[in-house]
Scaffold this motif. Structure first.
Motif, PDB file in Angstrom:
ATOM      1  N   TYR A 108      17.789  -9.033  -5.250  1.00  0.00           N
ATOM      2  CA  TYR A 108      18.283  -7.896  -4.481  1.00  0.00           C
ATOM      3  C   TYR A 108      17.982  -6.556  -5.145  1.00  0.00           C
ATOM      4  O   TYR A 108      17.798  -5.553  -4.451  1.00  0.00           O
ATOM      5  CB  TYR A 108      19.786  -8.042  -4.235  1.00  0.00           C
ATOM      6  N   ALA A 109      17.914  -6.544  -6.470  1.00  0.00           N
ATOM      7  CA  ALA A 109      17.614  -5.294  -7.176  1.00  0.00           C
ATOM      8  C   ALA A 109      16.220  -4.789  -6.802  1.00  0.00           C
ATOM      9  O   ALA A 109      16.024  -3.594  -6.549  1.00  0.00           O
ATOM     10  CB  ALA A 109      17.720  -5.503  -8.686  1.00  0.00           C
ATOM     11  N   THR A 110      15.245  -5.703  -6.754  1.00  0.00           N
ATOM     12  CA  THR A 110      13.884  -5.309  -6.378  1.00  0.00           C
ATOM     13  C   THR A 110      13.829  -4.900  -4.907  1.00  0.00           C
ATOM     14  O   THR A 110      13.147  -3.936  -4.548  1.00  0.00           O
ATOM     15  CB  THR A 110      12.896  -6.456  -6.644  1.00  0.00           C
ATOM     16  N   ALA A 111      14.529  -5.636  -4.065  1.00  0.00           N
ATOM     17  CA  ALA A 111      14.566  -5.289  -2.641  1.00  0.00           C
ATOM     18  C   ALA A 111      15.110  -3.877  -2.457  1.00  0.00           C
ATOM     19  O   ALA A 111      14.551  -3.067  -1.709  1.00  0.00           O
ATOM     20  CB  ALA A 111      15.432  -6.293  -1.877  1.00  0.00           C
ATOM     21  N   LEU A 112      16.182  -3.574  -3.187  1.00  0.00           N
ATOM     22  CA  LEU A 112      16.777  -2.243  -3.103  1.00  0.00           C
ATOM     23  C   LEU A 112      15.800  -1.185  -3.603  1.00  0.00           C
ATOM     24  O   LEU A 112      15.657  -0.111  -2.999  1.00  0.00           O
ATOM     25  CB  LEU A 112      18.063  -2.198  -3.933  1.00  0.00           C
ATOM     26  N   GLN A 113      15.109  -1.486  -4.677  1.00  0.00           N
ATOM     27  CA  GLN A 113      14.137  -0.553  -5.262  1.00  0.00           C
ATOM     28  C   GLN A 113      13.010  -0.245  -4.274  1.00  0.00           C
ATOM     29  O   GLN A 113      12.521   0.891  -4.207  1.00  0.00           O
ATOM     30  CB  GLN A 113      13.574  -1.171  -6.547  1.00  0.00           C
ATOM     31  N   GLU A 114      12.586  -1.239  -3.514  1.00  0.00           N
ATOM     32  CA  GLU A 114      11.498  -1.048  -2.556  1.00  0.00           C
ATOM     33  C   GLU A 114      11.977  -0.371  -1.270  1.00  0.00           C
ATOM     34  O   GLU A 114      11.259   0.452  -0.697  1.00  0.00           O
ATOM     35  CB  GLU A 114      10.855  -2.401  -2.210  1.00  0.00           C
ATOM     36  N   TRP A 115      13.175  -0.740  -0.819  1.00  0.00           N
ATOM     37  CA  TRP A 115      13.640  -0.259   0.487  1.00  0.00           C
ATOM     38  C   TRP A 115      14.272   1.127   0.457  1.00  0.00           C
ATOM     39  O   TRP A 115      14.177   1.869   1.432  1.00  0.00           O
ATOM     40  CB  TRP A 115      14.634  -1.255   1.079  1.00  0.00           C
ATOM     41  N   ARG A 116      14.935   1.475  -0.660  1.00  0.00           N
ATOM     42  CA  ARG A 116      15.629   2.766  -0.661  1.00  0.00           C
ATOM     43  C   ARG A 116      14.691   3.949  -0.423  1.00  0.00           C
ATOM     44  O   ARG A 116      14.988   4.816   0.411  1.00  0.00           O
ATOM     45  CB  ARG A 116      16.422   2.973  -1.956  1.00  0.00           C
ATOM     46  N   PRO A 117      13.537   4.024  -1.125  1.00  0.00           N
ATOM     47  CA  PRO A 117      12.631   5.155  -0.854  1.00  0.00           C
ATOM     48  C   PRO A 117      12.170   5.186   0.607  1.00  0.00           C
ATOM     49  O   PRO A 117      12.034   6.264   1.196  1.00  0.00           O
ATOM     50  CB  PRO A 117      11.448   4.901  -1.798  1.00  0.00           C
ATOM     51  N   LEU A 118      11.910   4.012   1.181  1.00  0.00           N
ATOM     52  CA  LEU A 118      11.499   3.966   2.584  1.00  0.00           C
ATOM     53  C   LEU A 118      12.617   4.463   3.484  1.00  0.00           C
ATOM     54  O   LEU A 118      12.384   5.218   4.442  1.00  0.00           O
ATOM     55  CB  LEU A 118      11.115   2.525   2.973  1.00  0.00           C
ATOM     56  N   ALA A 119      13.841   4.031   3.182  1.00  0.00           N
ATOM     57  CA  ALA A 119      14.987   4.466   3.986  1.00  0.00           C
ATOM     58  C   ALA A 119      15.172   5.973   3.896  1.00  0.00           C
ATOM     59  O   ALA A 119      15.451   6.643   4.902  1.00  0.00           O
ATOM     60  CB  ALA A 119      16.250   3.741   3.507  1.00  0.00           C
ATOM     61  N   GLU A 120      14.994   6.513   2.704  1.00  0.00           N
ATOM     62  CA  GLU A 120      15.164   7.961   2.514  1.00  0.00           C
ATOM     63  C   GLU A 120      14.064   8.752   3.209  1.00  0.00           C
ATOM     64  O   GLU A 120      14.237   9.923   3.530  1.00  0.00           O
ATOM     65  CB  GLU A 120      15.200   8.274   1.017  1.00  0.00           C
ATOM     66  N   GLN A 121      12.919   8.078   3.463  1.00  0.00           N
ATOM     67  CA  GLN A 121      11.828   8.712   4.209  1.00  0.00           C
ATOM     68  C   GLN A 121      11.987   8.544   5.716  1.00  0.00           C
ATOM     69  O   GLN A 121      11.166   9.029   6.484  1.00  0.00           O
ATOM     70  CB  GLN A 121      10.479   8.119   3.769  1.00  0.00           C
ATOM     71  N   GLY A 122      13.036   7.836   6.116  1.00  0.00           N
ATOM     72  CA  GLY A 122      13.319   7.716   7.543  1.00  0.00           C
ATOM     73  C   GLY A 122      12.914   6.409   8.184  1.00  0.00           C
ATOM     74  O   GLY A 122      12.959   6.287   9.418  1.00  0.00           O
ATOM     75  N   ALA A 149      13.495   3.184   9.807  1.00  0.00           N
ATOM     76  CA  ALA A 149      14.711   2.675  10.429  1.00  0.00           C
ATOM     77  C   ALA A 149      15.052   1.264   9.969  1.00  0.00           C
ATOM     78  O   ALA A 149      16.229   0.945   9.738  1.00  0.00           O
ATOM     79  CB  ALA A 149      14.583   2.714  11.950  1.00  0.00           C
ATOM     80  N   GLN A 150      14.047   0.409   9.829  1.00  0.00           N
ATOM     81  CA  GLN A 150      14.343  -0.963   9.418  1.00  0.00           C
ATOM     82  C   GLN A 150      14.847  -1.010   7.984  1.00  0.00           C
ATOM     83  O   GLN A 150      15.768  -1.766   7.666  1.00  0.00           O
ATOM     84  CB  GLN A 150      13.101  -1.843   9.567  1.00  0.00           C
ATOM     85  N   ALA A 151      14.269  -0.196   7.123  1.00  0.00           N
ATOM     86  CA  ALA A 151      14.748  -0.135   5.740  1.00  0.00           C
ATOM     87  C   ALA A 151      16.177   0.409   5.695  1.00  0.00           C
ATOM     88  O   ALA A 151      17.005  -0.060   4.916  1.00  0.00           O
ATOM     89  CB  ALA A 151      13.819   0.729   4.895  1.00  0.00           C
ATOM     90  N   GLN A 152      16.463   1.402   6.530  1.00  0.00           N
ATOM     91  CA  GLN A 152      17.826   1.939   6.615  1.00  0.00           C
ATOM     92  C   GLN A 152      18.805   0.856   7.061  1.00  0.00           C
ATOM     93  O   GLN A 152      19.899   0.716   6.502  1.00  0.00           O
ATOM     94  CB  GLN A 152      17.868   3.121   7.587  1.00  0.00           C
ATOM     95  N   SER A 153      18.407   0.096   8.069  1.00  0.00           N
ATOM     96  CA  SER A 153      19.261  -0.994   8.560  1.00  0.00           C
ATOM     97  C   SER A 153      19.497  -2.023   7.463  1.00  0.00           C
ATOM     98  O   SER A 153      20.623  -2.519   7.279  1.00  0.00           O
ATOM     99  CB  SER A 153      18.603  -1.665   9.774  1.00  0.00           C
ATOM    100  N   ASN A 154      18.453  -2.329   6.705  1.00  0.00           N
ATOM    101  CA  ASN A 154      18.588  -3.306   5.626  1.00  0.00           C
ATOM    102  C   ASN A 154      19.507  -2.808   4.516  1.00  0.00           C
ATOM    103  O   ASN A 154      20.294  -3.577   3.952  1.00  0.00           O
ATOM    104  CB  ASN A 154      17.213  -3.634   5.047  1.00  0.00           C
ATOM    105  N   LEU A 155      19.409  -1.517   4.197  1.00  0.00           N
ATOM    106  CA  LEU A 155      20.323  -0.955   3.195  1.00  0.00           C
ATOM    107  C   LEU A 155      21.763  -1.046   3.686  1.00  0.00           C
ATOM    108  O   LEU A 155      22.677  -1.335   2.909  1.00  0.00           O
ATOM    109  CB  LEU A 155      19.974   0.506   2.905  1.00  0.00           C
ATOM    110  N   GLY A 156      21.952  -0.789   4.980  1.00  0.00           N
ATOM    111  CA  GLY A 156      23.295  -0.924   5.550  1.00  0.00           C
ATOM    112  C   GLY A 156      23.844  -2.319   5.335  1.00  0.00           C
ATOM    113  O   GLY A 156      25.005  -2.496   4.937  1.00  0.00           O
ATOM    114  N   ALA A 157      23.000  -3.325   5.573  1.00  0.00           N
ATOM    115  CA  ALA A 157      23.436  -4.711   5.381  1.00  0.00           C
ATOM    116  C   ALA A 157      23.731  -5.005   3.915  1.00  0.00           C
ATOM    117  O   ALA A 157      24.699  -5.698   3.588  1.00  0.00           O
ATOM    118  CB  ALA A 157      22.366  -5.658   5.903  1.00  0.00           C
ATOM    119  N   MET A 158      22.912  -4.451   3.009  1.00  0.00           N
ATOM    120  CA  MET A 158      23.126  -4.701   1.586  1.00  0.00           C
ATOM    121  C   MET A 158      24.447  -4.112   1.113  1.00  0.00           C
ATOM    122  O   MET A 158      25.191  -4.745   0.368  1.00  0.00           O
ATOM    123  CB  MET A 158      21.954  -4.147   0.765  1.00  0.00           C
TER     124      MET A 158
END
Length: 270
Positions: free
Chosen positions: A35-49, A51-60
Motif C-alpha cells: 500500500y505504501a508504493t500504491a500511495l506513492q504512485e497514486w497521490r501525485p496523480l490524484a493531486e494532478q486531478g 479522478a480514478q487515483a482520487q477515488s482510490n485515495l478515498g478508499a485507502m
C-alpha cells in the motif's frame, strides 16, 4: 503552426502514457498488498486531478490501507473524484459517507443523489442501492415501480442481490404484475451464483409448485444447497421435505445437490 500542434499532441500523448504507467504501478502494488508504493504512485496523480487515483485515495483513507484511517480525508478525495463524474467515487460517497454517516451526518437524500449519479452511469451496486431506497422510502418517496426498475437494471448486469430482490418483487406483485414464473427465473439466476436466500426461495417455489411444477426432489436439492451456504431455514425445510420423500428420492436429491455445487452451479437438476 502545424508543427506546434503536433508537438503539443505528442506531449499530451506522452504525459497520458506516463500517467497510465504510474497508475498501473500503483494498481499492481495495491493488488500485492504494497500500500505504501500504491500511495506513492497514486497521490501525485490524484493531486494532478486524476479522478480514478482520487477515488482510490478515498478508499485507502476510508479503509486505512497504507494510511491512518481518516473518514474526513476519504470524503475529500471521494468528492473530488465524484464531482469529475467518477461512478465508483459517487457510489462510495453516497454509501460510506452519507448513507452510513461515516465522516458526515447521515443524509439519505444526499445518499440517493450520489447513488443516482453513479446509477445513471451503469454502476450496478448504485442501481441496487437506489432501488432499496425507493423500496424503503429512504431519501426519496417510496415507489415500488421505481424500485423494480432499478433492481432490473442491476439484475441485468448480473448482481445476485438485485436478481433476488427482483424475484421477490415478482413473487409479491410489488411494483410489477405478480408472476411466479418470472420470480423463479430471477431466483434461479441468483441461486446459480451461490446466493443462499435465492436458493432457499427457489426451494420454496418447487415445494409449493409456484411458477414451476411441484417437485420434492428439486425442492430438497435447493434447500440443501441453501443450507450448505449458510441459510438455516434451508436445512429445516429440507428436513421437513424429506419426511414426505422416499429414501431413494432423498438420495437422488442429495446427489443432485452435490453435482450442482461441484459444477459451480452449471449442472443443477435433472
Amino acid at each position: 503552426m502545424k508543427q506546434i500542434t503536433l508537438a503539443i499532441a505528442f506531449l499530451m500523448a506522452l504525459t497520458t502514457s506516463v500517467l497510465a504507467q504510474d497508475y498501473g504501478k500503483g494498481f499492481d502494488a495495491y493488488q500485492a498488498g504494497d500500500y505504501a508504493t500504491a500511495l506513492q504512485e497514486w497521490r501525485p496523480l490524484a493531486e494532478q486531478g486524476d479522478a480514478q487515483a482520487q477515488s482510490n485515495l478515498g478508499a485507502m483513507y476510508g479503509f486505512g490501507k497504507g494510511v491512518l484511517q481518516d473518514d474526513a480525508e476519504a470524503v475529500k478525495w471521494y468528492r473530488m473524484a465524484a464531482e469529475q463524474g467518477n461512478a465508483s467515487a459517487q457510489f462510495n460517497l453516497g454509501f460510506f459517507m452519507y448513507y452510513t454517516g461515516n465522516g458526515f451526518l447521515q443524509d439519505y437524500e444526499e445518499a440517493a443523489k450520489w447513488y443516482r449519479k453513479a446509477a445513471d452511469q451503469g454502476h450496478a451496486k448504485a442501481q441496487y442501492n437506489l432501488a432499496l431506497m425507493y423500496e424503503n422510502g429512504e431519501g426519496v418517496l417510496k415507489d415500488d415501480a421505481e424500485a423494480a426498475k432499478w433492481y432490473r437494471k442491476a439484475a441485468d448486469q448480473g448482481l445476485a442481490q438485485a436478481q433476488f430482490n427482483l424475484g421477490v418483487m415478482y413473487g409479491n406483485g410489488k411494483g410489477v404484475l405478480q408472476d411466479d414464473a418470472e420470480a423463479v427465473k430471477w431466483y434461479r439466476m441468483a441461486a446459480e451464483q451461490g446466493y443462499a436466500k435465492a436458493q432457499f426461495n427457489l426451494g420454496n417455489m418447487y415445494a409449493n409448485g409456484e411458477g414451476v411444477l411441484k417437485d420434492n426432489i428439486m425442492a430438497h436439492m435447493w434447500y440443501n444447497i441453501g443450507s450448505a451456504n449458510g441459510n438455516d431455514l434451508g436445512g429445516k425445510n429440507r428436513d421437513k421435505r424429506a419426511k414426505e420423500m422416499t429414501s431413494e428420492d432423498i438420495s437422488k436429491a442429495t446427489a443432485l445437490a452435490r453435482e450442482c455445487m461441484s459444477s459451480n452451479y452449471q449442472k443443477c437438476g435433472y
